[in-house]
Design an enzyme around this catalytic site. Structure first.
Site, short mmCIF file in Angstrom:
data_model
loop_
_atom_site.label_atom_id
_atom_site.label_comp_id
_atom_site.label_asym_id
_atom_site.label_seq_id
_atom_site.Cartn_x
_atom_site.Cartn_y
_atom_site.Cartn_z
N ASN A 1 -9.79 -0.84 -2.78
CA ASN A 1 -8.38 -0.62 -2.48
C ASN A 1 -7.55 -1.23 -3.60
OD1 ASN A 1 -5.76 -0.64 -1.51
ND2 ASN A 1 -6.28 -1.40 0.53
N CYS B 1 0.82 -1.23 0.00
CA CYS B 1 0.00 0.00 0.00
C CYS B 1 0.85 1.27 0.00
CB CYS B 1 -0.93 0.01 1.21
SG CYS B 1 -2.13 -1.34 1.20
N HIS C 1 -3.87 7.15 0.65
CA HIS C 1 -4.02 5.80 0.10
C HIS C 1 -5.44 5.35 0.37
CE1 HIS C 1 -3.93 1.56 -0.44
NE2 HIS C 1 -3.92 1.30 0.86
#
Length: 352
Positions: A309, A116, A279
């Site tokens: 995501n 991430c 993020h």
């Protein structure tokens, strides 16, 4: 030293839309359950047997190169960030080089594995190369094809409902103006809870320090770990796992800390930020950080509702969309920050 700017940016979003209701066919879940916990309404999945992490990254790269106003032959280095590569090895850096027909120039290709935090880490790496004068045009690609490795049983829903596929790319160049480009980057990690957000198998650990049976390695396996055992297949152990509450707790702490670190390093304040792009891990995390920073809605960009995501690709996809929609303009102060598996986290400030 030179200053580093984003000279071009592009994205690639797969066509197939997978709604929360679509996932009900595979697991015990609901649109309400998913939205309440994550803010996600739908995500995109790539076409199996047609698209890969590399091919999606290449499509994004073509747009970024064109918008940078250069030819692919002008690229003198490639960085590729992903946790879902086409192959265990080699990495996607050389694969995207081949896909784009850039092999004649034989430029270097670097693969990074920071999940991430991949975009922030890659941005910082590229910045070092540009500002020291080693390279002039770096192609940085972030691409993820999560759908190929998710557990679609009810047991895996805590992870599966969150992730989607997608890619984005940027061309990083020397800035022409002194007040333009990357101002600062800050990177951190703490491996204490590495297994709490991880895909343990396949791997070479052989159950070392983890418990052989728990991770699919029988005691008689005296030569160490096999990449895949029958137990891993039978017990559905070839999928990512996450301790959600622990990740959330750490994320909402480290996000504000690393952003403050960037602001302090540049003598700026939260009010100076024109666009904050976190993020896209969980809308609830983004909203918590936004509140801590005291930023209004028009200074924060979230698109997790549409794409889920997309790990390394999430920040550059959101950045690309924000720029395309006119929400990022020349001279704007843009802040990006990420937290994820490892744990790793980081932030960057740039003047667009």
């Amino acid at each position: 030293m030179y200053r580093t700017k984003i000279g071009g940016i592009g994205k690639y979003i797969p066509e197939t839309v997978v709604s929360n209701n679509d996932l009900k066919e595979y697991m015990d879940t609901s649109d309400e359950w998913i939205q309440e916990r994550t803010g996600i309404k739908e995500r995109r999945y790539a076409k199996k047997h047609e698209e890969t992490t590399t091919t999606m990254g290449a499509e994004a790269a073509k747009v970024a190169i064109e918008r940078a106003g250069i030819d692919k032959e002008d690229i003198d280095f490639i960085i590729f960030a992903t946790l879902s590569p086409d192959y265990y090895f080699p990495g996607c850096g050389v694969l995207v080089q081949r896909e784009l027909g850039m092999t004649k120039t034989e430029v270097g290709a670097l693969d990074i594995r920071n999940q991430c935090s991949g975009f922030v880490y890659g941005l910082s790496i590229a910045d070092q190369f540009i500002k020291t004068g080693m390279y002039k045009n770096i192609l940085f690609v972030c691409s993820e094809m999560h759908s190929m490795g998710l557990d679609f049983r009810t047991e895996g829903r805590g992870v599966t409902v969150i992730f989607g596929d997608g890619a984005a790319a940027v061309v990083l160049q020397r800035a022409e103006k002194d007040d333009q480009g990357i101002l600062t980057t800050h990177l951190h990690s703490d491996g204490t809870h590495a297994e709490e957000l991880a895909m343990i198998n396949p791997g070479s650990h052989g159950g070392h320090h983890l418990g052989k049976e728990k991770f699919g390695f029988p005691d008689e396996n005296k030569f160490g770990g096999l990449f895949v055992t029958q137990k891993m297949v039978d017990d559905h152990m070839l999928a990512p796992n996450m301790t959600g509450q622990l990740v959330f707790k750490n994320a909402v702490t480290k996000f504000p800390e690393v952003i403050k670190e960037a602001l302090d390093a540049t003598g700026l304040k939260g009010d100076d930020i024109d666009m904050f792009i976190p993020h896209q891990a969980n809308l609830r995390i983004s909203q918590f950080v936004q509140k801590r920073l005291g930023l209004p809605d028009d200074k924060v960009y979230n698109n997790i509702q549409k794409y889920g995501n997309t790990t390394a690709a999430s920040i550059p996809i959101a950045m690309c969309e924000a720029w395309e929609e006119g929400k990022i303009k020349d001279g704007d102060l843009v802040c990006v920050a990420a937290f994820g598996s490892g744990f790793t986290w980081g932030s960057a400030l740039m003047r667009w």
